[in-house]
Write an enzyme that holds these catalytic residues in place. Structure first.
Site, short mmCIF file in Angstrom:
data_model
loop_
_atom_site.label_atom_id
_atom_site.label_comp_id
_atom_site.label_asym_id
_atom_site.label_seq_id
_atom_site.Cartn_x
_atom_site.Cartn_y
_atom_site.Cartn_z
N ILE A 193 0.86 -1.18 0.00
CA ILE A 193 0.00 0.00 0.00
C ILE A 193 0.90 1.23 0.00
O ILE A 193 2.04 1.19 0.45
CB ILE A 193 -1.01 0.04 1.17
CG1 ILE A 193 -0.33 -0.29 2.51
CG2 ILE A 193 -2.17 -0.88 0.91
CD1 ILE A 193 -1.28 -0.22 3.69
N GLU A 194 0.38 2.32 -0.53
CA GLU A 194 1.21 3.49 -0.82
C GLU A 194 1.79 4.16 0.42
O GLU A 194 2.74 4.94 0.32
CB GLU A 194 0.44 4.51 -1.65
CG GLU A 194 -0.87 4.96 -1.07
CD GLU A 194 -2.05 4.18 -1.64
OE1 GLU A 194 -3.09 4.80 -1.90
OE2 GLU A 194 -1.95 2.95 -1.81
N HIS A 195 1.26 3.87 1.57
CA HIS A 195 1.78 4.46 2.79
C HIS A 195 3.17 3.93 3.14
O HIS A 195 3.81 4.43 4.06
CB HIS A 195 0.82 4.18 3.95
CG HIS A 195 -0.58 4.65 3.69
ND1 HIS A 195 -1.40 4.06 2.73
CD2 HIS A 195 -1.32 5.64 4.24
CE1 HIS A 195 -2.56 4.69 2.71
NE2 HIS A 195 -2.54 5.64 3.61
#
Length: 510
Positions: free
Chosen positions: A322-324
């Site tokens: 996920i982009e986090h």
């Protein structure tokens, strides 16, 4: 020399001056959000009228869709300009943008995070292909979301014969960040946070711009007690440390070591979702997975694919991101999107987006608001409201394959799924397959130029992007092609002589 950078939130926010450019951290739902300091900014403004006319910059969505996060800054006079990656967490700020009470800009989340690094390194800006052919391309809107936004933040350039976008650097006067532990020297540890996101990059940008860094933490610790490898933001670039003993991992979760990656536990399996339109779309999308794929899930129906992976105990077949900055684990959904239980790795957000922009993703499962005849997708401005793409643009443009997951239409749609077929009982009042999208967040032409694959999965049909146009490749059993599909679209897709029928097993319980 003895230093003591501890101060109250009210003392810290007095360091913010009128017209400052302020970088904010957060990931929606309270993820690494320095809520205590945000509240103090709002409190000071309401009581004194200061600071005024701030420019506020944030990569990810921040808030609870009610009162927290960016909603604390959604006050006339407090903010004059907002440059945000994702806006839906703050309906108040969306309204201010719509009503021309602020200058509203949207830039891709990854580009904002990476721009912090360029600012911190005193470089002229971020040069990247991300955003070409979309609404952030200056040949379109240049990221400007309303009439009040007049400055050109993005410029088209050619370097070595290659077209790129130049996201221009500008000074950051204040960064408001968050960690778990802090000492009097300003050393900040993120050991009990659920993500790293762009915390260090934002702090670096502010410090090297001659600005200040305010860090909120839950716990104050003694000097020299933090292991060096636990310190993610060194005291050399931190000016104020604010302790909030009530700081939680999210608005609703006090603390869970499985979310911070301090402990590992079994993959959490939620009860299977009953057969409905959303789970049906996720079922069909799931079939696009291939062993060993590096994958990403966007918020919305795509989350259902992640749930199916967990239900089938197949998480180990793929590399989930996920982009986090988080890898592996079981994803939390809804208001807790961005959290993962028992992740396998956590890296900084800008580095995660380096991986994405370099083509590291094999497959991404993302939502769509509108789709048009060119294969262009809009998720960033819907019904005149500023939404923003978050990490969507960085991911969608660069993944080798994107599976867009969404309902065929919306607002009032009724459908019955039973006995291996679907019957559309009532069509939605709002079309999602339109002649021209309101705003281009994903460029079909750019995808074709890069040789990437795009599939659009709905409950009644599957479409595929080709060089000739958008092709109706599969039709759901029980659906009438003319009345349920073609008559409900704003364009005519290409139709093979004998389009495939979606597998009836998808439309059956069990």
């Amino acid at each position: 020399m003895t230093r003591n950078k501890f101060m109250s939130a009210d003392e810290a926010v007095r360091l913010i001056k009128d017209h400052d450019t302020v970088a904010l951290i957060g990931g929606g739902g309270g993820l690494v959000e320095p809520t205590h300091v945000f509240r103090a900014v709002s409190r000071r403004f309401l009581s004194t009228g200061y600071p005024r006319n701030l420019t506020v910059l944030h990569a990810l969505g921040i808030g609870d869709k009610k009162m927290e996060g960016m909603n604390h800054f959604a006050r006339e006079g407090l903010v004059k300009r907002v440059i945000g990656g994702h806006w839906v967490w703050s309906p108040k700020m969306q309204e201010m943008a719509r009503d021309e009470k602020i200058e509203a800009y949207v830039l891709p989340s990854g580009c904002v995070m990476q721009l912090y690094r360029e600012i911190g390194g005193k470089r002229p800006g971020l040069f990247t292909h991300v955003g070409l052919g979309t609404f952030v391309d200056p040949r379109q809107q240049g990221g400007k979301m309303n009439r009040s936004a007049q400055e050109d933040l993005v410029e088209l350039v050619t370097i070595g014969g290659r077209e790129l976008l130049w996201y221009k650097s500008f000074p950051i006067n204040v960064a408001i960040i968050r960690g778990s532990f802090g000492d009097a020297d300003g050393n900040i540890s993120l050991d009990q946070e659920a993500a790293n996101v762009d915390i260090y990059a934002a702090a670096l940008a502010a410090h090297n711009s001659g600005g200040i860094v305010i860090a909120q933490v839950r716990t104050a610790v003694d000097l020299n007690s933090l292991p060096a490898r636990s310190v993610r933001v060194p005291g050399a670039i931190v000016d104020a440390v604010v302790v909030d003993p009530g700081q939680q991992m999210s608005y609703d979760l006090p603390y869970d070591p499985l979310l911070s990656g301090e402990r590992r536990g079994p993959i959490t399996i939620d009860p299977p979702e009953p057969l409905n339109v959303r789970s049906l779309i996720a079922r069909r999308a799931y079939r696009e997975l291939r062993d060993g794929d590096v994958i990403n899930f966007g918020v919305g129906i795509g989350e259902g694919v992640a749930k199916m992976m967990a239900e089938r105990d197949e998480v180990g077949r793929f590399y989930q991101t996920i982009e986090h900055g988080t890898y592996g684990g079981s994803l939390l959904v809804g208001l807790l999107f961005g959290f993962a239980r028992s992740p396998s790795a956590m890296i900084d957000g800008p580095s995660q987006f380096d991986f994405y922009s370099g083509g590291g993703l094999d497959t991404a499962f993302l939502g769509f608001g509108e789709l048009d005849q060119h294969g262009d997708v809009n998720v960033s401005k819907l019904g005149g409201l500023t939404v923003g793409p978050g990490g969507f643009m960085d991911i969608a443009q660069n993944a080798k394959k994107v599976v867009f997951c969404g309902t065929f239409d919306t607002k009032g749609t009724k459908a019955e799924i039973a006995s291996g077929r679907i019957r559309i009982q009532q069509h939605g009042a709002v079309r999602k397959l339109v002649s021209k999208v309101e705003q281009i967040t994903y460029s079909g032409q750019q995808a074709l130029k890069l040789g990437h694959e795009a599939l659009f999965v709905t409950e009644r049909a599957v479409f595929k992007l080709t060089a000739e146009g958008v092709v109706l490749s599969e039709v759901a059993p029980g659906v009438d092609i003319k009345s349920d599909i073609l008559d409900q679209m704003g364009f005519q897709p290409l139709i093979p002589h004998d389009p495939a029928v979606m597998d009836r097993a998808l439309f059956t319980d069990g």
